[in-house]
Design an enzyme around this catalytic site. Structure first.
Site, short mmCIF file in Angstrom:
data_model
loop_
_atom_site.label_atom_id
_atom_site.label_comp_id
_atom_site.label_asym_id
_atom_site.label_seq_id
_atom_site.Cartn_x
_atom_site.Cartn_y
_atom_site.Cartn_z
N LYS A 60 75.78 -39.40 -3.09
CA LYS A 60 75.80 -37.71 -3.12
C LYS A 60 77.45 -37.73 -3.07
CE LYS A 60 74.56 -37.72 1.40
NZ LYS A 60 73.67 -37.19 2.23
N ARG A 159 64.49 -29.18 7.98
CA ARG A 159 64.76 -29.04 6.74
C ARG A 159 64.36 -29.46 5.46
NH1 ARG A 159 70.72 -32.91 6.33
NH2 ARG A 159 68.54 -34.24 5.21
N TYR A 281 103.49 -21.24 8.74
CA TYR A 281 102.86 -19.09 8.83
C TYR A 281 102.77 -18.75 10.77
CZ TYR A 281 101.11 -19.16 4.17
OH TYR A 281 101.41 -19.28 2.60
C1 PLP Z 1 73.14 -37.84 2.97
C2 PLP Z 1 71.91 -38.36 3.01
C3 PLP Z 1 71.67 -40.00 4.10
C4 PLP Z 1 72.63 -41.05 4.22
O1 PLP Z 1 73.23 -40.52 5.60
P1 PLP Z 1 74.31 -41.64 5.79
O2 PLP Z 1 74.39 -40.81 7.45
O3 PLP Z 1 75.57 -41.40 5.37
O4 PLP Z 1 74.16 -42.87 6.19
C5 PLP Z 1 70.22 -40.67 4.15
N1 PLP Z 1 69.84 -39.58 3.57
C6 PLP Z 1 69.13 -38.28 3.30
C7 PLP Z 1 68.00 -37.31 3.37
C8 PLP Z 1 70.69 -37.97 3.10
O5 PLP Z 1 70.46 -36.28 4.02
#
Ligand code: PLP
Length: 399
Positions: A60, A159, A281
């Site tokens: 992702k 979640r 800045y």
């Molecule tokens: C992003 C995600 C993962 C991967 O998690 P990592 O800690 O990067 O290995 C696995 N499962 C779900 C549901 C996620 O949202």
């Protein structure tokens, strides 16, 4: 072993999604180097911890910012056949890159109205609510096909996923999975990076209790950290992300993964200033002595956190060059006095992530986690792909 879900056919979805285009090496303000050999090594190292379970990969957010278009085929070449993304759009892009024998799962499920696109692309949604489930069943009915699905349960993170009440509602209806072929049941651990947290075992038992009501169901619960928790968390399929990309998924343990990412950013200007000169800045930093400054071509718009103002550093020639004053949108200014005068030139690269400074080091200085640093690395940097430190032999011809 994970069974093959053969109850659906993959068809071209006709939707063209482009993968991000990154700037060329010559014009880019910085270069992200991705070591696909190290990535594949990490995939195999995680796979070697499994006994009978299968390793998928989470790609992702453009493979955590590293370029899903190159990362995913490399993982495929290492044997990965199960790919997870967060959004349907990401899945559609992947469909165009990967051979058709892969399963692509959309972790966040589908928004109403997108089900048909998903079905036609042969992408598997994770169903997180009764509403998503009903919509997907309706789509199966309309297409007159059995559609694959993953059911996610909320076992304590609040979640995503079906609630305990949803499970009862679901099971009370004898036809609750009509038209669907469930690949596996999944849940997500809230505290996997803290092995001593009792919530890990509680979530695992909760998922197992639910699974007992779905005879023959296969389980998927472990992210990167979950894999390191031990075999009981492996289920039929694991879904690591961060560890593949060289990140340390554990909060308090040594990182055993190979580094995959380097970031080098160009010098855009240098100057020598007298004591009492204000920098950046707000004039937030004032020099106390004669100082060599270098302005570096990367800022918070490139994912270099503004929280590094006055705290972080870059490296050149193995020397630490501290960030002076505030990080700007496109630049930051560092103290280059540790180097021989005149040794930094326009266009030269300095190390932001590399052998002297890990993703976790930066994250710590910026009061965040490595995941956030990686996924926010800017689209304005060129991505270069190498194989175990060497220029990638497949690079030409693939672009
Ligand atoms: C992003 C995600 C993962 C991967 O998690 P990592 O800690 O990067 O290995 C696995 N499962 C779900 C549901 C996620 O949202």
């Amino acid at each position: 072993m994970l069974s093959e879900c053969t109850c659906f056919e993959v068809r071209g979805c006709g939707v063209q999604m482009s993968i991000f285009n990154y700037p060329s090496r010559e014009t880019a303000s910085g270069i992200i180097t991705v070591d696909l050999g190290a990535l594949v090594h990490n995939y195999r190292a995680l796979h070697a911890r499994l006994h009978g379970s299968v390793a998928g990969a989470v790609v992702k957010a453009d493979a955590y910012g590293l370029g899903a278009g190159r990362v995913s085929p490399a993982l495929y070449s290492a044997g990965c056949r199960h790919f997870f993304v967060a959004l349907l759009d990401e899945a559609l892009s992947l469909r165009h890159i990967l051979p058709s024998d892969v399963s692509i799962y959309v972790l966040n499920g589908l928004l109403p109205g997108s089900e048909r696109i998903c079905a036609e692309a042969g992408v598997v949604p994770v169903l997180n609510s009764l509403e998503q489930l009903r919509n997907w069943k309706m789509t199966a009915g309309k297409c007159d096909r059995i559609l694959p699905a993953v059911l996610q349960f909320d076992t304590g993170m609040s979640r995503l996923g079906l609630s305990p009440t949803d499970v009862e509602t679901l099971i009370a209806d004898p036809g609750f999975l009509d038209g669907l072929c469930v690949d596996f049941l999944m849940s997500h651990l809230a505290c996997a990076d803290e092995p001593v947290d009792p919530q890990n075992a509680e979530q695992l038992s909760a998922l197992r209790r639910i699974a007992a009501r779905f005879p023959g169901a296969q389980l998927c619960i472990a992210n990167s950290a979950g894999i390191l928790l031990g075999a009981e968390y492996h289920g039929s399929l694991v879904r690591p992300g961060f560890a593949l990309y060289g990140g340390n998924p554990m909060t308090r343990e040594q990182n055993t993964m190979l580094p995959v990412v380097r970031l080098d950013v160009r010098v855009i200007q240098t100057r020598t200033v007298p004591p009492g000169t204000r920098v950046g800045y707000g004039g937030a930093y004032v020099t106390s002595e004669l100082m060599q400054l270098a302005t570096i071509f990367g800022g918070y718009a490139d994912g270099i956190p503004r929280h590094l103002s006055g705290k972080g550093a870059v490296y050149a020639d193995g020397r630490r060059l501290p960030i002076l004053g505030r990080v700007s949108m496109d630049t930051m200014t560092v103290n280059a006095s540790a180097l021989q005068p005149g040794s930094l030139h326009l266009g030269e690269l300095v190390e932001v992530i590399g052998p002297h400074q890990s993703v976790e080091d930066i994250a710590e200085a910026a009061d965040t986690i490595g995941y956030e640093i990686l996924t926010r690395l800017g689209r304005r940097f060129h991505r270069e792909y190498v194989w175990c430190g060497q220029p990638d032999r497949c690079e030409k011809g693939k672009e």
